[in-house]
Enzyme design. Structure first.
Site, PDB file in Angstrom:
ATOM      1  N   THR A 272       0.804  -1.208   0.000  1.00  0.00           N
ATOM      2  CA  THR A 272       0.000   0.000   0.000  1.00  0.00           C
ATOM      3  C   THR A 272       0.842   1.265   0.000  1.00  0.00           C
ATOM      4  O   THR A 272       1.761   1.413   0.815  1.00  0.00           O
ATOM      5  CB  THR A 272      -0.944   0.022   1.215  1.00  0.00           C
ATOM      6  OG1 THR A 272      -1.772  -1.145   1.181  1.00  0.00           O
ATOM      7  CG2 THR A 272      -1.825   1.257   1.205  1.00  0.00           C
TER       8      THR A 272
ATOM      9  N   LYS B 138      -0.806  -0.831  -4.281  1.00  0.00           N
ATOM     10  CA  LYS B 138      -2.179  -0.373  -4.068  1.00  0.00           C
ATOM     11  C   LYS B 138      -2.140   1.073  -3.594  1.00  0.00           C
ATOM     12  O   LYS B 138      -1.515   1.377  -2.566  1.00  0.00           O
ATOM     13  CB  LYS B 138      -2.888  -1.251  -3.032  1.00  0.00           C
ATOM     14  CG  LYS B 138      -4.301  -0.794  -2.693  1.00  0.00           C
ATOM     15  CD  LYS B 138      -4.989  -1.800  -1.795  1.00  0.00           C
ATOM     16  CE  LYS B 138      -6.308  -1.261  -1.265  1.00  0.00           C
ATOM     17  NZ  LYS B 138      -7.038  -2.253  -0.454  1.00  0.00           N
TER      18      LYS B 138
ATOM     19  N   LYS C  97      -3.872   4.595  -2.303  1.00  0.00           N
ATOM     20  CA  LYS C  97      -5.013   5.212  -1.651  1.00  0.00           C
ATOM     21  C   LYS C  97      -5.306   6.556  -2.328  1.00  0.00           C
ATOM     22  O   LYS C  97      -4.415   7.402  -2.478  1.00  0.00           O
ATOM     23  CB  LYS C  97      -4.728   5.425  -0.164  1.00  0.00           C
ATOM     24  CG  LYS C  97      -4.567   4.130   0.629  1.00  0.00           C
ATOM     25  CD  LYS C  97      -5.865   3.347   0.693  1.00  0.00           C
ATOM     26  CE  LYS C  97      -5.763   2.133   1.605  1.00  0.00           C
ATOM     27  NZ  LYS C  97      -7.036   1.400   1.719  1.00  0.00           N
TER      28      LYS C  97
ATOM     29  N   ASP D 201      -7.531   2.437  -4.782  1.00  0.00           N
ATOM     30  CA  ASP D 201      -8.613   2.361  -3.802  1.00  0.00           C
ATOM     31  C   ASP D 201      -9.182   3.755  -3.598  1.00  0.00           C
ATOM     32  O   ASP D 201      -8.567   4.603  -2.953  1.00  0.00           O
ATOM     33  CB  ASP D 201      -8.083   1.795  -2.484  1.00  0.00           C
ATOM     34  CG  ASP D 201      -9.191   1.576  -1.460  1.00  0.00           C
ATOM     35  OD1 ASP D 201     -10.366   1.868  -1.768  1.00  0.00           O
ATOM     36  OD2 ASP D 201      -8.883   1.111  -0.346  1.00  0.00           O
TER      37      ASP D 201
ATOM     38  N   GLU E 237     -10.998  -0.046  -6.626  1.00  0.00           N
ATOM     39  CA  GLU E 237     -11.699  -0.514  -5.440  1.00  0.00           C
ATOM     40  C   GLU E 237     -12.641   0.554  -4.898  1.00  0.00           C
ATOM     41  O   GLU E 237     -12.262   1.715  -4.737  1.00  0.00           O
ATOM     42  CB  GLU E 237     -10.658  -0.898  -4.379  1.00  0.00           C
ATOM     43  CG  GLU E 237     -11.189  -1.720  -3.246  1.00  0.00           C
ATOM     44  CD  GLU E 237     -10.095  -2.146  -2.291  1.00  0.00           C
ATOM     45  OE1 GLU E 237     -10.411  -2.409  -1.119  1.00  0.00           O
ATOM     46  OE2 GLU E 237      -8.912  -2.171  -2.706  1.00  0.00           O
TER      47      GLU E 237
ATOM     48  N   ASP F 210     -15.793  -3.153  -1.786  1.00  0.00           N
ATOM     49  CA  ASP F 210     -15.180  -3.385  -0.474  1.00  0.00           C
ATOM     50  C   ASP F 210     -16.216  -3.084   0.594  1.00  0.00           C
ATOM     51  O   ASP F 210     -16.901  -3.971   1.086  1.00  0.00           O
ATOM     52  CB  ASP F 210     -13.927  -2.531  -0.306  1.00  0.00           C
ATOM     53  CG  ASP F 210     -13.213  -2.780   1.024  1.00  0.00           C
ATOM     54  OD1 ASP F 210     -13.698  -3.607   1.823  1.00  0.00           O
ATOM     55  OD2 ASP F 210     -12.186  -2.146   1.281  1.00  0.00           O
TER      56      ASP F 210
ATOM     57  N   LYS G  69     -12.508  -9.163   3.590  1.00  0.00           N
ATOM     58  CA  LYS G  69     -11.674  -8.946   4.765  1.00  0.00           C
ATOM     59  C   LYS G  69     -12.322  -9.662   5.940  1.00  0.00           C
ATOM     60  O   LYS G  69     -13.523  -9.524   6.176  1.00  0.00           O
ATOM     61  CB  LYS G  69     -11.531  -7.454   5.072  1.00  0.00           C
ATOM     62  CG  LYS G  69     -10.853  -6.646   3.973  1.00  0.00           C
ATOM     63  CD  LYS G  69     -10.855  -5.163   4.304  1.00  0.00           C
ATOM     64  CE  LYS G  69     -10.212  -4.332   3.209  1.00  0.00           C
ATOM     65  NZ  LYS G  69     -10.330  -2.879   3.460  1.00  0.00           N
TER      66      LYS G  69
ATOM     67  N   CYS H 286      -6.957  -6.950   4.082  1.00  0.00           N
ATOM     68  CA  CYS H 286      -6.792  -6.979   5.530  1.00  0.00           C
ATOM     69  C   CYS H 286      -6.831  -5.564   6.078  1.00  0.00           C
ATOM     70  O   CYS H 286      -6.740  -4.585   5.341  1.00  0.00           O
ATOM     71  CB  CYS H 286      -5.461  -7.636   5.909  1.00  0.00           C
ATOM     72  SG  CYS H 286      -4.004  -6.705   5.372  1.00  0.00           S
TER      73      CYS H 286
ATOM     74  N   ASP I 126      -4.046  -8.672  -0.929  1.00  0.00           N
ATOM     75  CA  ASP I 126      -3.587  -7.439  -0.277  1.00  0.00           C
ATOM     76  C   ASP I 126      -3.430  -7.724   1.217  1.00  0.00           C
ATOM     77  O   ASP I 126      -4.261  -7.331   2.032  1.00  0.00           O
ATOM     78  CB  ASP I 126      -4.599  -6.309  -0.526  1.00  0.00           C
ATOM     79  CG  ASP I 126      -4.178  -4.997   0.119  1.00  0.00           C
ATOM     80  OD1 ASP I 126      -2.966  -4.821   0.357  1.00  0.00           O
ATOM     81  OD2 ASP I 126      -5.062  -4.164   0.386  1.00  0.00           O
TER      82      ASP I 126
END
Length: 325
Positions: free
Chosen positions: A123, A148, A150, A175, A201, A224, A246, A274, A296
């Site tokens: 991330t 990934k 953010k 995401d 995402e 998600d 998750k 997670c 992830d």
């Protein structure tokens, strides 16, 4: 008769973990032990703060539930406790307890594939484009080939372009964290397709999935926050191409597997993610991740330190080697 021992642990984050909802410098996790008097099963859960959970609340819920259900098993748990981190802690501890009682590995008991090393995303926290570019360059130098990002709904194109400059060979997952409600999602996706982005995402807020109806995105869309249980799959399937599972969100490995099987039945691809956590929290998710198209499970990598004997992370690969439980 099952007895519970529950404690709260605080683990520092390496630097800060930043998403559109804010920054975290540490994470509080709930450590759970369930004993039958001879064997003890262990687990870890991370409260989902944006759903109103806290470590104190989860710890209390675990202790009270086990006290009220001394003949506890997974069926009783799913019938009598709402999803969330507290149920995840109990469910995963029950799985671990059964592993120790039967001397069988988790994957075998759960009917999952035999675990093998997996490529996991790493991330890149939300920040200014120059910061994210530098972080991507560092990650690529450490061998991470799947990143990934953010995002926040503002200047996202610049952020993705910067990360691609920093790690031009890396595959990317973005995401949006529910931040694209007012954007032309098809246009945003089209702009990002040139940067090796292979999954978007949660572009819209949970409950506003209808905004995705009829959208032709060149990049698959992944639910998600919009999916918490297997019962949600039928509702979200018309709007998404994949689902991020998750364990804390689902309330345990048992329900997480039900989500995965429901997703497979409807043609949705699977991502296993997670919360911030140590390797103890990742262990059951790693077993489920053998079914996933995207993994992830970098939670321990984002901490300043992990539990002794935790998973190994080498060149973007998560491996159970060295994990003793």
């Amino acid at each position: 008769m099952i007895h519970a021992s529950v404690s709260i642990e605080t683990w520092p984050v390496a630097g800060a973990f930043v998403i559109s909802r804010g920054a975290k410098t540490h994470v509080d996790v709930v450590h759970c032990e369930l004993s039958d008097g001879r064997f003890t099963g262990r687990s870890e859960a991370t409260p989902i703060y944006y759903e109103g959970e806290s470590a104190d609340k989860c710890a209390t819920e675990i202790s009270q539930f086990v006290l009220e259900h001394p003949n506890l098993d997974r069926a009783v748990l799913l019938q009598n406790m709402a999803r969330g981190a507290a149920r995840n802690a109990i469910d995963c501890a029950l799985w671990d307890l059964e592993c120790r009682q039967t001397d069988k590995p988790l994957w075998q008991l759960a009917g999952l594939p035999k675990p093998a090393p997996l490529t996991t995303a790493f991330t890149i926290s939300l920040g200014e484009p120059a910061f994210m570019e530098a972080e991507a360059r560092k990650a690529a130098a450490k061998g991470h080939g799947l990143l990934k990002l953010k995002l926040s709904g503002r200047d996202d194109h610049a952020r993705v372009a910067a990360v691609h400059r920093g790690a031009p060979a890396a595959r990317l997952i973005v995401d949006a964290n529910e931040s694209w409600n007012d954007l032309d999602i098809a246009a945003e996706a089209t702009r990002l397709a040139q940067y090796a982005v292979e999954l978007i995402e949660q572009p819209v807020s949970a409950g506003r999935d209808h905004l995705l109806g009829g959208i032709r995105s060149p990049i698959p869309l992944c639910a998600d926050e919009s999916c918490h249980s297997s019962a949600d799959i039928e509702r979200i399937a018309p709007f998404y191409d994949a689902v991020n599972i998750k364990l804390d969100k689902a309330g345990g490995l048992t329900e997480a597997m039900a989500i995965a099987h429901a997703a497979q039945a409807t043609g949705l691809k699977i991502m296993v993610g997670c919360m911030l956590s140590t390797s103890l929290g990742i262990r059951p998710a790693f077993a489920l991740a053998q079914l996933a198209h995207w993994v992830d499970l970098d939670g321990p990598l984002l901490l300043a330190r992990d539990r002794p004997g935790g998973f190994r992370f080498d060149n973007g690969i998560i491996s159970p080697a060295g994990w003793t439980g």
